[in-house]
Design an enzyme around this catalytic site. Sequence first.
Site, PDB file in Angstrom:
ATOM      1  N   THR A 127       8.902  10.766  -0.794  1.00  0.00           N
ATOM      2  CA  THR A 127       9.875   9.708  -0.505  1.00  0.00           C
ATOM      3  C   THR A 127       9.362   8.311  -0.838  1.00  0.00           C
ATOM      4  O   THR A 127      10.141   7.419  -1.174  1.00  0.00           O
ATOM      5  CB  THR A 127      10.283   9.758   0.973  1.00  0.00           C
ATOM      6  OG1 THR A 127       9.128   9.519   1.795  1.00  0.00           O
ATOM      7  CG2 THR A 127      10.861  11.112   1.336  1.00  0.00           C
ATOM      8  N   ASP A 128       8.055   8.063  -0.735  1.00  0.00           N
ATOM      9  CA  ASP A 128       7.532   6.699  -0.867  1.00  0.00           C
ATOM     10  C   ASP A 128       7.249   6.268  -2.300  1.00  0.00           C
ATOM     11  O   ASP A 128       7.157   5.074  -2.577  1.00  0.00           O
ATOM     12  CB  ASP A 128       6.227   6.555  -0.066  1.00  0.00           C
ATOM     13  CG  ASP A 128       6.500   6.398   1.410  1.00  0.00           C
ATOM     14  OD1 ASP A 128       7.678   6.374   1.790  1.00  0.00           O
ATOM     15  OD2 ASP A 128       5.531   6.309   2.179  1.00  0.00           O
ATOM     16  N   ASP A 131      -9.697 -20.830 -29.405  1.00  0.00           N
ATOM     17  CA  ASP A 131      -9.963 -21.372 -30.730  1.00  0.00           C
ATOM     18  C   ASP A 131      -8.973 -22.499 -31.021  1.00  0.00           C
ATOM     19  O   ASP A 131      -7.954 -22.635 -30.347  1.00  0.00           O
ATOM     20  CB  ASP A 131      -9.793 -20.290 -31.796  1.00  0.00           C
ATOM     21  CG  ASP A 131     -11.013 -19.385 -31.883  1.00  0.00           C
ATOM     22  OD1 ASP A 131     -12.072 -19.785 -31.391  1.00  0.00           O
ATOM     23  OD2 ASP A 131     -10.890 -18.281 -32.438  1.00  0.00           O
ATOM     24  N   GLU A 159      -2.014   8.430  -0.952  1.00  0.00           N
ATOM     25  CA  GLU A 159      -2.081   9.230  -2.186  1.00  0.00           C
ATOM     26  C   GLU A 159      -1.314   8.603  -3.341  1.00  0.00           C
ATOM     27  O   GLU A 159      -1.658   8.803  -4.507  1.00  0.00           O
ATOM     28  CB  GLU A 159      -1.533  10.647  -1.929  1.00  0.00           C
ATOM     29  CG  GLU A 159      -2.422  11.527  -1.077  1.00  0.00           C
ATOM     30  CD  GLU A 159      -2.162  11.335   0.412  1.00  0.00           C
ATOM     31  OE1 GLU A 159      -2.821  12.012   1.220  1.00  0.00           O
ATOM     32  OE2 GLU A 159      -1.299  10.501   0.753  1.00  0.00           O
TER      33      GLU A 159
END
Length: 685
Positions: free
Chosen positions: A487-488, A106, A64
């Site tokens: 937590t992650d 260019d 998620e």
Amino acid sequence: AALTASATRPASPLTRQLGRIVRVVAVLAAATGLALGLLGIALGLDGTQAFLFGVGVAVALVPEGLLPTVTLSLARGARLMAGQHALVRRLDAVETLGATTFVCTDKTGTVTQNRMAVVDVVTESGRVRVVGEGYAPTARFDGPEGSLELVRRLVTVAAGCVTTGRVVEDAAGAWHAEGDPLEAAVDCLALRCGGQRPVVDPRARRRPFSPDRMISSAVVGDEVRVLGAPEQVFGRCTEVPPLLVRELENLTGEGRRVLAVARRTWQPADGEESLERGLEALGLLAVEDPPREGVREALAECRRAHLRVAMLTGDHPRTAAAVGHEVGLLGPGGLVVSGPELPAGDAELGALLDRADGVVVARVTPEDKLRIARALRARGHVVAMTGDGVNDAPALREADVGVAMGAGGSDVAREAADLVLLDDHFGTIVGAVRLGRATFRNVRRFLTYHLSDNVAELAPFAAWALTGGQLPLVLGVLQVLALDIGTDMLPALALGAEPPSERIMQDRSDHRILRPRVLLRAFGLLGATEAVAAMTAAVLVLVAGGWRWGEVPSPGLLALASGSAFAAISLGQMANAFACRSEQRPAWRLPVRANPLLLVAVAAEGVMLALFLGVPALSELLGGAWPPATGWLVAVVGAALLLLADGAAKHLLRRHVVAPTGPRPTGAAGPTLGRSDEGEPPWTR
């Protein structure tokens, strides 16, 4: 406008890869959740329980936090690029720059300073040197005696074609250019010759300059005045003095941008088709546009970074070639080709331009730039195309990354581009590529981190299903969400801020997020170690509490086991965050202070773990409890084992890699022998 409408902006490599990841994960999560939900019904669960169980399995498989982490990582890269004068207009262009393999740039304003000045005037009497400072309307003319009057006559004709550029004096008395720099250089020369600007009749009949015609003309009184590319102007003259032909070769060989000036007497009875025919060649204007500082160094870094570069310009081939050699663009095998000489087929065009020693395409048109972008993309290149004018919009949209000039470019070019250079410097593109490569590396880092967590979260569900319910389910849906989003998230974001290695530009690894090695490391090593630690902690706590195989544990004991599994996964992810900083070096060989955000993020993860397990309201909501000493011990040991296992795997990989004995692969995406930014031999990729 028609060319711009026909050009389609391609999806970025990151967008395509994330799309594939999303589809694979979605199908895998839905299929696994459905299968295990049906298995739960077969094992005696009612419909509601089986549905919730299937949802839990699907949630465990879906990372998620991945897409928010990717978005914030790209946003951080965009902010860093803005600090280096590269403004990102499309967020995924940050990563696309890191994947770029071919840069079409260019010349004027990007490789050169776009501070033009006429330094030589050639008339029938010979060459006259113009010595002046900046755009001040004073200068010294060094040339044959009596040549100044011829110079004034030539400049008067040339200035009659100028409409969009001029030099002006500011309040401080300094002179600077406004509008088209080339026309401003002609206007400045007119002031230096006569002390005042020639009056331009607004009623004069005009034919403006265009990339196809490469000339502009105006009818002033009974005189037709023409200014433009020498080959176009001379082709409309009745006779061209040999002196002008010789001096044209000399000036273009010196890297000067050369304009030819011609005139004729206009009769009202003359037809419109003869307006620019039968001209009298008056002479040449040689314009100097010095290279920007740092361009040579930036091009050298492009070679080290395996970036191929082509300079596309409307200038004369000899002028463009001289500039290309001066800045180090053209190597021993470099190519100089004119736009009309390009092959008609896209395959042949791509093969012609796809070379490592530099390419210069002169007298290029907007159609040519569009074809070049398509041909190089068809050969597998990720193309960055620069442009500043309205006519560059089609190529900017067709390229993987359109780069517009912010200081001297047009609004149309900026609207069509993905990146705007605020300083119009070629070196800024190289800096943006460096940040893009670092961002891509970081995406792969936190993807490995997220996937490892999903393996550990799936393990309790798989163990429950494979044992036919004999082993209790020790992790719930809310706990999985707490791990993924609670937590992650912060450590993953911190991995997105990992500073690039000094050798990031020398690396030429394939630009895939999900390489087999990444999947093997995430699923087979890091995730598997976390899963074993989590299940070991849960089972030991259950056994210590009197549980026996096949029994249904008490709610209190199950909460302790669940909290132990939760703690083991969370501590494992803390260790995993340090392991994912590098694919080649163990965590203890990486400087901890190099990424202070990671230390803060891991500390925050520890605080959130304590809150989730220690606050009664949160622990009851999630379904876990504060683990006993056994659970904490196993969780800590599991985190340490993860770092040791990761370090051992990296050590074995370095020891057992053998260089290939066959010829090195070739092609746009083929590896190059050398060392990657983290010391990885490229053939291990």
